[in-house]
Write a protein that holds these residues in place. Structure first.
Motif, PDB file in Angstrom:
ATOM      1  N   PRO A 152       0.808  -1.231   0.000  1.00 12.00           N
ATOM      2  CA  PRO A 152       0.000   0.000   0.000  1.00 12.00           C
ATOM      3  C   PRO A 152       0.838   1.277   0.000  1.00 12.00           C
ATOM      4  N   ALA A 153       1.891   1.317   0.823  1.00 11.61           N
ATOM      5  CA  ALA A 153       2.730   2.521   0.881  1.00 11.61           C
ATOM      6  C   ALA A 153       3.469   2.742  -0.439  1.00 11.61           C
ATOM      7  N   CYS A 154       3.873   1.655  -1.089  1.00 11.88           N
ATOM      8  CA  CYS A 154       4.545   1.771  -2.386  1.00 11.88           C
ATOM      9  C   CYS A 154       3.592   2.327  -3.431  1.00 11.88           C
ATOM     10  N   ARG A 155       2.387   1.822  -3.442  1.00  8.84           N
ATOM     11  CA  ARG A 155       1.402   2.260  -4.432  1.00  8.84           C
ATOM     12  C   ARG A 155       1.079   3.739  -4.234  1.00  8.84           C
ATOM     13  N   TRP A 156       0.932   4.145  -2.986  1.00 10.28           N
ATOM     14  CA  TRP A 156       0.623   5.548  -2.693  1.00 10.28           C
ATOM     15  C   TRP A 156       1.780   6.447  -3.125  1.00 10.28           C
ATOM     16  N   PHE A 157       3.001   6.062  -2.803  1.00 10.98           N
ATOM     17  CA  PHE A 157       4.153   6.886  -3.174  1.00 10.98           C
ATOM     18  C   PHE A 157       4.280   6.982  -4.695  1.00 10.98           C
ATOM     19  N   LEU A 158       4.162   5.851  -5.376  1.00  9.28           N
ATOM     20  CA  LEU A 158       4.356   5.830  -6.823  1.00  9.28           C
ATOM     21  C   LEU A 158       3.310   6.693  -7.526  1.00  9.28           C
ATOM     22  N   VAL A 159       2.059   6.550  -7.119  1.00 12.93           N
ATOM     23  CA  VAL A 159       0.958   7.241  -7.820  1.00 12.93           C
ATOM     24  C   VAL A 159       0.827   8.694  -7.379  1.00 12.93           C
ATOM     25  N   GLN A 160       0.882   8.937  -6.064  1.00 12.24           N
ATOM     26  CA  GLN A 160       0.586  10.271  -5.554  1.00 12.24           C
ATOM     27  C   GLN A 160       1.788  11.202  -5.545  1.00 12.24           C
ATOM     28  N   GLN A 161       2.989  10.660  -5.372  1.00 11.04           N
ATOM     29  CA  GLN A 161       4.147  11.535  -5.229  1.00 11.04           C
ATOM     30  C   GLN A 161       5.103  11.453  -6.416  1.00 11.04           C
ATOM     31  N   LEU A 162       5.561  10.250  -6.745  1.00 11.81           N
ATOM     32  CA  LEU A 162       6.538  10.132  -7.822  1.00 11.81           C
ATOM     33  C   LEU A 162       5.928  10.542  -9.168  1.00 11.81           C
ATOM     34  N   PHE A 163       4.745  10.080  -9.455  1.00 13.55           N
ATOM     35  CA  PHE A 163       4.081  10.420 -10.720  1.00 13.55           C
ATOM     36  C   PHE A 163       3.851  11.925 -10.815  1.00 13.55           C
ATOM     37  N   THR A 164       3.433  12.545  -9.707  1.00 11.78           N
ATOM     38  CA  THR A 164       3.202  13.987  -9.699  1.00 11.78           C
ATOM     39  C   THR A 164       4.499  14.749  -9.965  1.00 11.78           C
ATOM     40  N   ALA A 165       5.588  14.338  -9.305  1.00 10.28           N
ATOM     41  CA  ALA A 165       6.877  14.998  -9.522  1.00 10.28           C
ATOM     42  C   ALA A 165       7.320  14.849 -10.975  1.00 10.28           C
ATOM     43  N   TRP A 166       7.125  13.664 -11.537  1.00  8.95           N
ATOM     44  CA  TRP A 166       7.510  13.409 -12.928  1.00  8.95           C
ATOM     45  C   TRP A 166       6.725  14.297 -13.892  1.00  8.95           C
ATOM     46  N   LEU A 167       5.457  14.531 -13.595  1.00 15.13           N
ATOM     47  CA  LEU A 167       4.639  15.392 -14.444  1.00 15.13           C
ATOM     48  C   LEU A 167       5.079  16.851 -14.364  1.00 15.13           C
ATOM     49  N   LEU A 168       5.454  17.295 -13.168  1.00 18.72           N
ATOM     50  CA  LEU A 168       5.774  18.705 -12.958  1.00 18.72           C
ATOM     51  C   LEU A 168       7.161  19.083 -13.458  1.00 18.72           C
ATOM     52  N   LEU A 169       8.115  18.172 -13.358  1.00 22.49           N
ATOM     53  CA  LEU A 169       9.492  18.503 -13.698  1.00 22.49           C
ATOM     54  C   LEU A 169       9.737  18.368 -15.202  1.00 22.49           C
ATOM     55  N   PRO A 170      10.684  19.133 -15.744  1.00 21.75           N
ATOM     56  CA  PRO A 170      11.067  18.940 -17.146  1.00 21.75           C
ATOM     57  C   PRO A 170      11.529  17.508 -17.376  1.00 21.75           C
ATOM     58  N   SER A 171      11.282  16.994 -18.568  1.00 23.32           N
ATOM     59  CA  SER A 171      11.565  15.581 -18.843  1.00 23.32           C
ATOM     60  C   SER A 171      13.034  15.230 -18.653  1.00 23.32           C
ATOM     61  N   GLU A 172      13.926  16.214 -18.873  1.00 21.74           N
ATOM     62  CA  GLU A 172      15.349  15.915 -18.753  1.00 21.74           C
ATOM     63  C   GLU A 172      15.878  16.078 -17.323  1.00 21.74           C
ATOM     64  N   ALA A 173      15.020  16.472 -16.387  1.00 20.17           N
ATOM     65  CA  ALA A 173      15.497  16.764 -15.033  1.00 20.17           C
ATOM     66  C   ALA A 173      15.555  15.544 -14.131  1.00 20.17           C
ATOM     67  N   LEU A 174      14.760  14.522 -14.427  1.00 19.95           N
ATOM     68  CA  LEU A 174      14.630  13.398 -13.510  1.00 19.95           C
ATOM     69  C   LEU A 174      14.706  12.081 -14.277  1.00 19.95           C
TER      70      LEU A 174
END
Length: 213
Positions: free
Chosen positions: A72-94
């Protein structure tokens, strides 16, 4: 764990995307594309954020996520935090590496790898599906959207075809299934086991996140 992880991602966004704000009404581009060209930067009133457009790009931040498909904690982190950061940051930044294995255990029986997972056989199947998906899709932007779809849905193991139809129709679900059912999937999972076991210091829980190693 969660506040620390959130703080890490907020720092990443602050460092890599200064000046991130609300686009002008004339901007029809998502935030992670505002700096993709001078014209888009002007349209989105992001010139100050994109002042380094003409400079050589800095090396991306490398983030490695060691996780389990049904945790559950992995799913929450991947969907709610990592995915959000990936969307917000420039593609070459992360640059993101996903390693689905976590607290699983493996053993070799008559030359074949078998796995036992913390949340049971369905989690082993979910780990294998996501690993084979990465192997077949190759492109991160393609398979990450499908994995987010799987992890945010009702079933990680039963929604592959539906998620592929929406986010990656070019990926052959039959090839993913063949990988899962054959020796390739087991070999790929063994590689994930080796990557997880090589962590120094060893992981203590999942999700386990590395930033630049």
């Amino acid at each position: 764990m969660a506040p620390t992880v959130l703080l890490v991602l907020l720092v990443l966004v602050a460092l890599l995307a200064p000046g991130l704000g609300v686009a002008s009404p004339s901007c029809d581009y998502p935030a992670h594309l505002w700096c993709s060209s001078p014209e888009i930067a002007v349209a989105c009133q992001a010139e100050s954020r994109c002042a380094n457009l003409s400079r050589p790009a800095a090396a991306p931040v490398e983030l490695s996520l060691f996780y389990e498909s049904l945790c559950p904690a992995c799913r929450w982190f991947l969907v709610q935090q990592l995915f959000t950061a990936w969307l917000l940051l420039p593609s070459e930044a992360l640059s993101i590496t996903l390693v689905p294995y976590g607290n699983a255990e493996e053993k070799n029986v008559s030359g074949k790898w078998h796995f036992q997972c913390q949340h049971g056989p369905e989690e082993c199947l979910g780990n294998m599906i996501e690993t084979c998906l990465m192997h077949e899709a190759k492109n991160f932007s393609t398979y990450f959207l499908v994995i987010v779809c799987l992890e945010s849905g009702s079933s990680v193991t039963k929604n592959l075809e539906a998620c592929l139809q929406v986010y990656a129709p070019q990926v052959d679900g039959g090839r993913v299934a063949a990988c899962v059912q054959g020796d390739t999937g087991a070999d790929l999972m063994h590689r994930n086991a080796q990557l997880t076991q090589a962590l120094d210091p060893p992981h203590q829980y999942v999700p386990w996140i590395l930033i630049n190693g």
